[in-house]
Write a protein that holds these residues in place. Structure first.
Motif, short mmCIF file in Angstrom:
data_model
loop_
_atom_site.label_atom_id
_atom_site.label_comp_id
_atom_site.label_asym_id
_atom_site.label_seq_id
_atom_site.Cartn_x
_atom_site.Cartn_y
_atom_site.Cartn_z
N LYS A 28 0.81 -1.21 0.00
CA LYS A 28 0.00 0.00 0.00
C LYS A 28 0.85 1.26 0.00
CE LYS A 28 -0.51 -0.08 5.03
NZ LYS A 28 -0.32 1.34 5.36
N ALA A 29 2.05 1.14 -0.51
CA ALA A 29 2.89 2.33 -0.54
C ALA A 29 3.84 2.26 -1.71
CB ALA A 29 3.67 2.46 0.76
N VAL A 30 4.26 3.39 -2.14
CA VAL A 30 5.23 3.47 -3.21
C VAL A 30 6.62 3.54 -2.58
CG1 VAL A 30 6.04 4.82 -5.18
CG2 VAL A 30 3.59 4.71 -4.66
N ARG A 31 7.44 2.61 -2.94
CA ARG A 31 8.77 2.58 -2.34
C ARG A 31 9.72 3.51 -3.07
NH1 ARG A 31 9.77 -1.49 1.09
NH2 ARG A 31 11.98 -1.36 0.68
N LEU A 32 10.41 4.30 -2.32
CA LEU A 32 11.39 5.23 -2.88
C LEU A 32 12.67 5.07 -2.08
CD1 LEU A 32 9.03 8.32 -3.18
CD2 LEU A 32 9.87 6.94 -5.08
N GLY A 33 13.40 4.01 -2.35
CA GLY A 33 14.58 3.74 -1.55
C GLY A 33 14.14 3.36 -0.14
N ARG A 34 14.72 3.99 0.86
CA ARG A 34 14.32 3.69 2.23
C ARG A 34 13.07 4.48 2.62
NH1 ARG A 34 17.38 4.31 6.92
NH2 ARG A 34 16.31 2.51 7.73
N ARG A 35 12.74 5.46 1.80
CA ARG A 35 11.55 6.23 2.12
C ARG A 35 10.37 5.71 1.32
NH1 ARG A 35 13.05 12.39 1.41
NH2 ARG A 35 13.66 11.60 -0.62
N ARG A 36 9.19 6.02 1.80
CA ARG A 36 7.99 5.62 1.09
C ARG A 36 7.03 6.79 1.03
NH1 ARG A 36 6.04 0.10 3.95
NH2 ARG A 36 5.03 1.69 5.21
N TYR A 37 6.19 6.73 0.02
CA TYR A 37 5.13 7.72 -0.11
C TYR A 37 3.84 7.05 0.31
CZ TYR A 37 2.64 11.71 -2.10
OH TYR A 37 1.85 12.83 -2.28
N GLN A 38 3.28 7.49 1.42
CA GLN A 38 2.08 6.83 1.91
C GLN A 38 1.24 7.79 2.71
OE1 GLN A 38 4.07 3.81 4.54
NE2 GLN A 38 2.63 4.59 6.04
N ARG A 39 0.09 7.31 3.13
CA ARG A 39 -0.86 8.11 3.89
C ARG A 39 -0.35 8.30 5.31
NH1 ARG A 39 -5.11 11.41 2.51
NH2 ARG A 39 -6.56 11.56 4.23
N CYS A 40 -0.36 9.53 5.77
CA CYS A 40 0.00 9.82 7.15
C CYS A 40 -1.28 9.88 7.98
CB CYS A 40 0.74 11.15 7.23
SG CYS A 40 0.95 11.75 8.92
N PRO A 41 -1.42 9.00 8.99
CA PRO A 41 -2.66 8.97 9.79
C PRO A 41 -2.73 10.10 10.81
CG PRO A 41 -1.12 7.35 10.63
CD PRO A 41 -0.47 7.98 9.42
N VAL A 42 -1.64 10.79 11.02
CA VAL A 42 -1.63 11.89 12.00
C VAL A 42 -2.17 13.16 11.36
CG1 VAL A 42 -0.22 13.29 13.55
CG2 VAL A 42 0.31 10.86 13.22
N GLY A 43 -1.59 13.52 10.22
CA GLY A 43 -2.01 14.74 9.55
C GLY A 43 -3.06 14.49 8.48
N HIS A 44 -3.40 13.21 8.25
CA HIS A 44 -4.39 12.83 7.24
C HIS A 44 -4.00 13.42 5.89
CE1 HIS A 44 -6.83 11.28 10.48
NE2 HIS A 44 -6.73 12.43 11.09
N HIS A 45 -2.79 13.14 5.50
CA HIS A 45 -2.30 13.61 4.21
C HIS A 45 -1.32 12.58 3.66
CE1 HIS A 45 1.69 15.19 5.90
NE2 HIS A 45 1.06 14.65 6.92
N TRP A 46 -0.98 12.71 2.39
CA TRP A 46 0.03 11.85 1.78
C TRP A 46 1.38 12.53 1.96
CZ3 TRP A 46 -0.60 7.02 -0.45
CH2 TRP A 46 -1.92 6.59 -0.58
#
Ligand SMILES: [Zn+2]
Length: 74
Positions: A28-46
């Motif tokens: 459920k996320a796009v892998r970008l090396g060690r980082r990922r682009y995904q939904r943040c449940p705290v700020g409710h944003h990508w």
């Protein structure tokens, strides 16, 4: 404090939360090396999120990250 495959992460806006971080398998996320682009449940944003090393975090940071899971694990 953290289950296997759970990792505390920090989003680009500095929000701390816990997510499932399975090596080589990401549903459920796009892998970008060690980082990922995904939904943040705290700020409710990508956002780009980066995994954190629990050993390098303060107790307060660990508690903040542990308080918010993006997936409820039974
Ligand atoms: Zn965020």
């Amino acid at each position: 404090m953290f289950q296997r495959f759970e990792r505390p992460v920090r989003c680009a806006d500095g929000h701390l939360f816990t997510t499932i971080w399975v090596p080589l398998a990401s549903l459920k996320a796009v892998r970008l090396g060690r980082r990922r682009y995904q939904r943040c449940p705290v700020g409710h944003h990508w956002a780009l999120v980066s995994p954190l090393d629990p050993a390098a975090m303060t107790v307060e940071e660990q508690a903040a990250a542990a308080a918010v899971h993006d997936v409820r694990v039974p």
